[in-house]
Design a protein around this motif. Structure first.
Motif, mmCIF file in Angstrom:
data_model
loop_
_atom_site.group_PDB
_atom_site.id
_atom_site.type_symbol
_atom_site.label_atom_id
_atom_site.label_comp_id
_atom_site.label_asym_id
_atom_site.label_seq_id
_atom_site.Cartn_x
_atom_site.Cartn_y
_atom_site.Cartn_z
ATOM 1 N N ALA A 74 48.706 43.596 28.394
ATOM 2 C CA ALA A 74 49.379 42.310 28.670
ATOM 3 C C ALA A 74 48.376 41.247 29.090
ATOM 4 O O ALA A 74 48.529 40.064 28.739
ATOM 5 N N THR A 75 47.337 41.647 29.830
ATOM 6 C CA THR A 75 46.313 40.691 30.254
ATOM 7 C C THR A 75 45.504 40.213 29.059
ATOM 8 O O THR A 75 45.184 39.020 28.937
ATOM 9 N N ILE A 76 45.153 41.138 28.167
ATOM 10 C CA ILE A 76 44.405 40.759 26.962
ATOM 11 C C ILE A 76 45.217 39.767 26.135
ATOM 12 O O ILE A 76 44.703 38.734 25.674
ATOM 13 N N ASN A 77 46.501 40.057 25.965
ATOM 14 C CA ASN A 77 47.363 39.147 25.193
ATOM 15 C C ASN A 77 47.381 37.761 25.824
ATOM 16 O O ASN A 77 47.286 36.736 25.132
ATOM 17 N N GLU A 78 47.511 37.728 27.133
ATOM 18 C CA GLU A 78 47.616 36.436 27.809
ATOM 19 C C GLU A 78 46.315 35.651 27.726
ATOM 20 O O GLU A 78 46.314 34.426 27.545
ATOM 21 N N LEU A 79 45.179 36.346 27.840
ATOM 22 C CA LEU A 79 43.887 35.670 27.714
ATOM 23 C C LEU A 79 43.734 35.045 26.330
ATOM 24 O O LEU A 79 43.293 33.893 26.199
#
Length: 278
Positions: A74-79
């Motif tokens: 989820a963090t990778i997607n948001e970045l």
């Protein structure tokens, strides 16, 4: 391809299977244009040093499968979304190929849902790199007519019915992310009476200077390799083509190997991720 109102773009690039020279020309050119690079652990650091612009922001977002720090998907997607919405060219750099046993579907869905323009650049997947550097053509004539890419990273990924089929097929079997469950893989195949003439090859850190190839009969696995802890990443090839390794091996292996893919210091990344996702 989806359009974006911000002018930013995400390019999902396969970095190849370890050797930095295996990245494609297209992948190299996108790296040279990147404002932001989100890179996995299993990417040669030489690729970043050689092709990333000095001004590019490099963020390590690797996953380590129970071996330490891992960045949530989820963090990778948001970045990706946040930097692209800011008008940046973002390269999401993945080891091997972007579409083989990766989380590309999650990333594509996040980009599409946020109307971010994207492009996919394939790379040399680990199976192809490992087989080539070990001298094992995966579909060599009279040895195999097809190849299957699989993973058995946990015991219930493959059904009992499919284990029986895998034991009986003449296809070359390639297992990704399965070194920790390899004893179980061998037990399933031998319990289903896989041909005793077929061998197993375990390839550590394929295509890197630390590559090491171990071969064994499946029925003698415990005696030959059962107590071995393998360096990550490890790829397993099972089938008649393993017999070709001794004849066509061309890589001179070191007597002692060390870990090629080091874990990065992610403390600065964590601070930035928290700021971005707050």
């Amino acid at each position: 391809m989806k359009s974006t109102i911000t002018g930013g773009k995400v390019v999902l690039v396969g970095a190849g299977s370890g050797d930095p020279e295996l990245i494609t020309v297209k992948g190299m050119r996108w790296l040279q244009k990147a404002d932001v690079i989100l890179t996995d652990r299993l990417v040669s650091p030489e690729i970043i040093r050689s092709f990333a612009p000095a001004a590019a922001k490099v963020i390590y977002v690797g996953k380590q499968c129970r071996r330490g720090h891992s960045t949530p998907q989820a963090t990778i997607n948001e970045l990706m979304v946040l930097y692209a919405q800011d008008g940046k060219t973002v390269v999401r750099l993945k080891g091997g190929d972007v579409s083989i046993f990766s989380n590309i579907l999650d990333e594509l869905q996040a980009l599409q849902q946020n109307h971010i323009s994207y492009e996919i650049v394939p790379g040399v997947t680990a199976a192809l790199g490992a087989a080539a550097f070990a001298g094992m053509p995966l579909t060599a004539r009279n040895y195999a007519t097809s190849v299957r890419f699989l993973t058995a990273y946990k015991s219930d990924v493959v059904s009992e019915t499919y284990w029986k089929e895998l034991a009986q097929t003449d296809d070359t079997l390639v297992f990704y992310m399965s070194s920790e469950t390899l004893r179980d893989v061998v037990k399933k195949l031998t319990a289903n009476q896989i041909d005793a003439s077929k061998k197993l090859a375990v390839i550590e850190q394929a295509t890197t200077p630390q590559q090491k190839v171990y071969t064994s009969s499946l029925y003698a696995y415990d005696e030959a390799l059962g107590g071995k802890n393998f360096f990550s990443p490890t790829l397993v090839i099972i089938g008649k083509v393993v017999d070709l390794h001794e004849q066509f091996r061309w890589v001179n292996e070191k007597a002692e190997t060390t870990e090629y893919f080091k874990s990065e210091d992610v403390s600065n990344n964590e601070n930035e991720q928290l700021a971005l996702t707050a």
